[in-house]
Design a protein around this motif. Structure first.
Motif, PDB file in Angstrom:
ATOM      1  N   ARG A 557      48.380 -20.965   5.393  1.00 64.88           N
ATOM      2  CA  ARG A 557      47.163 -21.213   4.613  1.00 64.88           C
ATOM      3  C   ARG A 557      46.574 -22.588   4.909  1.00 64.88           C
ATOM      4  O   ARG A 557      45.351 -22.750   4.967  1.00 64.88           O
ATOM      5  CB  ARG A 557      47.473 -21.081   3.118  1.00 64.88           C
ATOM      6  CG  ARG A 557      48.633 -21.961   2.649  1.00 64.88           C
ATOM      7  CD  ARG A 557      48.828 -21.860   1.158  1.00 64.88           C
ATOM      8  NE  ARG A 557      49.992 -22.603   0.694  1.00 64.88           N
ATOM      9  CZ  ARG A 557      50.225 -22.888  -0.586  1.00 64.88           C
ATOM     10  NH1 ARG A 557      49.380 -22.490  -1.519  1.00 64.88           N
ATOM     11  NH2 ARG A 557      51.312 -23.563  -0.921  1.00 64.88           N
ATOM     12  N   ARG A 619      38.860 -25.105 -10.922  1.00 67.69           N
ATOM     13  CA  ARG A 619      39.791 -24.727  -9.866  1.00 67.69           C
ATOM     14  C   ARG A 619      39.493 -23.322  -9.353  1.00 67.69           C
ATOM     15  O   ARG A 619      38.936 -22.490 -10.071  1.00 67.69           O
ATOM     16  CB  ARG A 619      41.231 -24.800 -10.371  1.00 67.69           C
ATOM     17  CG  ARG A 619      41.709 -26.217 -10.673  1.00 67.69           C
ATOM     18  CD  ARG A 619      43.027 -26.193 -11.450  1.00 67.69           C
ATOM     19  NE  ARG A 619      43.579 -27.533 -11.604  1.00 67.69           N
ATOM     20  CZ  ARG A 619      43.165 -28.413 -12.501  1.00 67.69           C
ATOM     21  NH1 ARG A 619      42.183 -28.090 -13.348  1.00 67.69           N
ATOM     22  NH2 ARG A 619      43.714 -29.611 -12.561  1.00 67.69           N
ATOM     23  N   MET A 621      40.523 -20.396  -5.675  1.00 62.56           N
ATOM     24  CA  MET A 621      41.359 -20.073  -4.519  1.00 62.56           C
ATOM     25  C   MET A 621      40.473 -19.477  -3.426  1.00 62.56           C
ATOM     26  O   MET A 621      39.493 -18.798  -3.707  1.00 62.56           O
ATOM     27  CB  MET A 621      42.440 -19.056  -4.895  1.00 62.56           C
ATOM     28  CG  MET A 621      43.494 -19.564  -5.860  1.00 62.56           C
ATOM     29  SD  MET A 621      44.649 -20.723  -5.094  1.00 62.56           S
ATOM     30  CE  MET A 621      45.516 -19.629  -3.980  1.00 62.56           C
ATOM     31  N   LYS A 622      40.851 -19.725  -2.169  1.00 62.27           N
ATOM     32  CA  LYS A 622      40.142 -19.122  -1.044  1.00 62.27           C
ATOM     33  C   LYS A 622      41.140 -18.893   0.088  1.00 62.27           C
ATOM     34  O   LYS A 622      41.714 -19.843   0.614  1.00 62.27           O
ATOM     35  CB  LYS A 622      38.995 -20.010  -0.561  1.00 62.27           C
ATOM     36  CG  LYS A 622      38.152 -19.363   0.539  1.00 62.27           C
ATOM     37  CD  LYS A 622      36.965 -20.240   0.902  1.00 62.27           C
ATOM     38  CE  LYS A 622      36.115 -19.588   1.978  1.00 62.27           C
ATOM     39  NZ  LYS A 622      35.490 -18.318   1.500  1.00 62.27           N
ATOM     40  N   TYR A 625      44.610 -20.780  -0.063  1.00 61.60           N
ATOM     41  CA  TYR A 625      44.723 -22.188  -0.435  1.00 61.60           C
ATOM     42  C   TYR A 625      43.801 -22.497  -1.614  1.00 61.60           C
ATOM     43  O   TYR A 625      42.839 -21.775  -1.886  1.00 61.60           O
ATOM     44  CB  TYR A 625      44.412 -23.110   0.749  1.00 61.60           C
ATOM     45  CG  TYR A 625      43.034 -22.972   1.343  1.00 61.60           C
ATOM     46  CD1 TYR A 625      41.935 -23.637   0.803  1.00 61.60           C
ATOM     47  CD2 TYR A 625      42.829 -22.198   2.482  1.00 61.60           C
ATOM     48  CE1 TYR A 625      40.676 -23.520   1.357  1.00 61.60           C
ATOM     49  CE2 TYR A 625      41.570 -22.068   3.047  1.00 61.60           C
ATOM     50  CZ  TYR A 625      40.494 -22.731   2.483  1.00 61.60           C
ATOM     51  OH  TYR A 625      39.246 -22.609   3.036  1.00 61.60           O
ATOM     52  N   SER A 626      44.111 -23.596  -2.325  1.00 56.59           N
ATOM     53  CA  SER A 626      43.379 -23.967  -3.541  1.00 56.59           C
ATOM     54  C   SER A 626      42.051 -24.622  -3.196  1.00 56.59           C
ATOM     55  O   SER A 626      41.909 -25.284  -2.156  1.00 56.59           O
ATOM     56  CB  SER A 626      44.214 -24.924  -4.390  1.00 56.59           C
ATOM     57  OG  SER A 626      45.427 -24.323  -4.788  1.00 56.59           O
ATOM     58  N   THR A 627      41.089 -24.423  -4.087  1.00 53.23           N
ATOM     59  CA  THR A 627      39.790 -25.099  -3.976  1.00 53.23           C
ATOM     60  C   THR A 627      39.431 -25.674  -5.342  1.00 53.23           C
ATOM     61  O   THR A 627      40.049 -25.323  -6.365  1.00 53.23           O
ATOM     62  CB  THR A 627      38.691 -24.131  -3.516  1.00 53.23           C
ATOM     63  OG1 THR A 627      38.547 -23.085  -4.494  1.00 53.23           O
ATOM     64  CG2 THR A 627      39.026 -23.527  -2.163  1.00 53.23           C
TER      65      THR A 627
END
Length: 740
Positions: A557, A619, A621-622, A625-627
């Motif tokens: 990721r 917060r 997710m993509k 991985y976190s965004t």
């Protein structure tokens, strides 16, 4: 030692590389001889690079007295010979190298792109050219063609089979001819190639060249030469000239074959097989191991160049008596000099008014019978002079029946330019077009994203994917997503070059679909470029403004995340530490990528440095991985003069306290800090010059041995005074501990 150099150097002394070259090498030790040989070869190659051919010949000849010289040692010399003489054939090269605009033609042989193979640079060639190693560099971009075995491009081959089934069948049949030749089933190869020629006599250049190879193996040299002469100015003229030279060489006409090999390199200077042959022949010419070639070529060049011959005879008559070793060396060097002189005269004649280009490239013996053509070296009972005389006679057998080497000029020869040849030339200029009723966008969809190919990339195993799709798959496993073949070497090179033919097909025939696909890709990229919305977050460690933060990236990721940061051009992402409840904490620091070093297995070492601080607003997710949506933090500026003065005094006191603490550290800790974080930043004149305040505060926060949660509280502060006070308390506590 200082002994005059033997051989054709005009009697000059040879003092090179710090020592003199002696005529007698018997007294030199084996180790010294090898050193001398290497130095002499270096000197010879240097002279060749400076176009000083005659001097280079002398040095190559001398080098052989100290040890064997292999053909590869003559590579620079051959390049120089070709460079000098090919300038006389610029018109030839320009006419034969003129590229057709047909995307379905092989860039090398200009024949149909049957069984296409896409090489590392993204250009596609027919399988036949790559199997026969007919090119060392890509004809379109100049990239070296490596020896790595690549499979047929599955997508392209399927499209060509659907659109041009007849031409693809013929290409596969020609590959069968080559397979028969490799299996030494030459009679079957001749029969199959003849069937191809009879079925389509207008486009048979490649078939005739394959048949010529089989005829040569069967020692039917007349028929082989006829096939190589079939289509002057053909789209594969370099290969035709090379095949003709091979036939002549097999017939024992070494001198004439050398001329034609050089002609081949003049047409295509990157033709690897021709260059290897020239290197081998010249090495034999200079080597004492093959007197047949040496003496025979000497007499042949003397016969062709009477002026040079007379000069040599006079020089021989006036020369002082020499030892056998000196005489042997002089024979080798003189033969090579005569070769150069002869070459210059032959090629200079191309520019003489009134002299036809074809006449200056006359090749002897191409129409003589096979029975009388045997190598001179097959008669060991003959002496050197007898062998030379025999070779001389055989080289001049066919003076009355000349066969002209194709010069590549646009003017056709009377004997070769048949009606079929003219039709072939006209046909070659007509580009193929895809039948509209057979055009289907579904044939050009990526098997991973199920959308039209965008930046299609073909793997060594022959499968094609969108570049981004393939990279994401290789993040997880170094195997082809379809056939599971290992792509470890491909991954290590990281040369994911777009398949040019397929991309051109999509743009030309599926313009509307390609425009829509491009629009979607740009929107996705634009979304990734926003540094406040959906910012990628690396959940790992504490990061601080201005402080380096090297990272080892191995999770799939984060491989994807780093690659996207590079592709969008932002080269930035956020760094936060972990939070058990939220996933990651509310404050972090942006990191800017300075460089990425990819490891062979797909992992990478990423060199980053801290930038702006931020607070997390939301917060997300993509792709694993976190965004986060974020807002950037800045220190509150102090405008009051007295307050700013007090702040400056506090800063100076903390800076001095930190300097003393750092100097008093144990040498082991001191060196570790220098290695990982660098030296302590210099004192800044303006402590409010940047929104993050003085760099020394962040450097200290990174190196001080305190809990990350405490560091996080300091990172989130927007008051420089509060931050300095916190750091001062920490330093005071650490300095109060003995041996800290």
């Amino acid at each position: 030692m200082s002994i005059q150099q033997g051989g054709g150097g005009g009697g000059e002394k040879a003092e090179r590389s710090g020592f003199f070259i002696g005529a007698d090498s018997d007294n030199v030790s084996e180790e010294d001889g090898e050193d001398h040989r290497q130095l002499i070869l270096q000197r010879a190659n240097a002279l060749a690079s400076e176009n000083r051919l005659r001097e280079a010949i002398d040095w190559f000849s001398v080098a052989m007295r100290y040890g064997p010289v292999i053909p590869e040692h003559l590579s620079t010399f051959v390049d120089c010979v070709v460079r000098n003489f090919s300038s006389k054939l610029d018109r030839c090269r320009s006419s034969t190298a003129a590229a057709t605009d047909d995307m379905f033609d092989c860039p090398n042989c200009r024949d149909f792109l049957g069984e296409p193979v896409t090489i590392a640079c993204g250009h596609s060639y027919c399988k036949r050219c790559l199997q026969r190693r007919l090119l060392s560099k890509c004809k379109l971009c100049g990239e070296p063609v490596t020896g790595q075995e690549r499979q047929v491009d599955v997508i392209l081959c399927g499209l060509l089979e659907k659109w041009f089934p007849g031409e693809l069948r013929k290409s596969k049949t020609l590959l069968e001819v080559d397979e028969l030749c490799r299996g030494k089933r030459y009679q079957e190869a001749v029969s199959l190639a003849t069937d191809v020629i009879r079925a389509d006599p207008e486009t048979t250049a490649v078939a005739r060249l394959s048949r010529a190879e089989a005829y040569m193996a069967l020692k039917q040299y007349r028929l082989a030469l006829e096939d190589t002469e079939f289509c002057p100015g053909s789209r594969c003229s370099a290969e035709a000239v090379f095949r003709k030279a091979m036939v002549l060489h097999e017939m024992g006409q070494v001198d004439e074959s050398l001329q034609v090999f050089l002609h081949c390199l003049s047409v295509d200077e990157d033709f690897p097989c021709a260059k290897r042959q020239v290197e081998k022949i010249l090495c034999d010419l200079l080597s004492p191991a093959d007197e047949t070639v040496k003496v025979g070529l000497r007499e042949t060049t003397q016969n062709t160049s009477p002026h040079v011959r007379s000069k040599t005879l006079v020089a021989d008559a006036q020369a002082e008596p020499q030892s056998p070793v000196q005489r042997q060396h002089q024979v080798r060097a003189t033969s090579a000099h005569l070769f150069v002189d002869n070459q210059e005269k032959r090629w200079e004649s191309l520019e003489r008014p009134g002299l036809s280009r074809a006449h200056s490239l006359r090749v002897h013996g191409s129409m003589c019978s096979e029975e009388g053509l045997k190598r001179v070296c097959s008669a060991p009972q003959l002496g050197d002079q007898e062998k030379a005389s025999l070779l001389k006679r055989k080289l001049s057998v066919s003076d009355t029946e000349p066969c002209v080497v194709n010069s590549g000029s646009s003017k056709p020869k009377k004997q070769g330019m048949t009606k079929g040849s003219r039709q072939q030339a006209a046909k070659a200029k007509t580009c193929r077009s895809v039948p509209e009723d057979l055009l289907d966008p579904n044939d050009m969809e990526c098997s991973l994203c199920m959308r039209l190919f965008y930046e299609p990339v073909t793997t060594p195993c022959g499968h094609t994917f969108c570049k981004n799709c393939l990279e994401r798959c290789l993040d997880h496993m170094p195997q082809c997503p379809l056939c599971k073949e290992s792509l470890r070497e491909y991954l290590a090179c990281r040369k994911y070059m777009v398949t040019k033919v397929l991309e051109r097909l999509i743009k030309q025939y599926l313009g509307q679909e390609y425009a829509e696909r491009t629009k979607n890709h740009l929107e996705e990229t634009r979304e990734l470029s926003d540094l406040t919305k959906n910012v990628p977050i690396f959940v790992c460690t504490m990061a601080y403004p201005t402080v380096p933060c090297p990272l080892h990236v191995f999770e799939p990721r984060y491989r994807l995340m780093i690659r996207r940061c590079m592709e969008t051009g932002t080269r930035q992402f956020g760094m936060c530490i972990n939070d058990p409840q939220k996933g990651f904490v509310d404050y972090g620091c942006m990191l800017t990528i300075r460089s990425v070093h990819f490891l062979p297995d797909g992992r990478s070492v990423v060199d980053t440095i801290g930038g702006k601080r931020f607070r997390v607003l939301s917060r997300g997710m993509k792709d694993g991985y976190s965004t986060a949506d974020i807002e950037h933090l800045e220190d509150t500026r102090v405008e009051d003069g007295e307050e700013l003065q007090r702040l400056q005094e506090l800063h100076d006191a903390v800076y001095e306290q930190a300097r003393v603490w750092f100097q008093n550290l144990k040498i082991r800790f001191h060196n570790q800090i220098l290695q990982h974080f660098g030296p302590m930043p210099e004192r800044e004149a303006d402590i409010q010059a940047t929104p993050n305040g003085p760099a020394c505060c962040w450097w200290l926060l990174a190196v001080l041995p305190i809990d990350p949660r405490y560091q996080l509280s300091v990172l989130s502060m927007t008051s420089l005074r509060e931050r300095l006070v916190k750091i001062q308390h920490i330093l005071t506590y650490l300095m109060s501990i003995p041996n800290s």
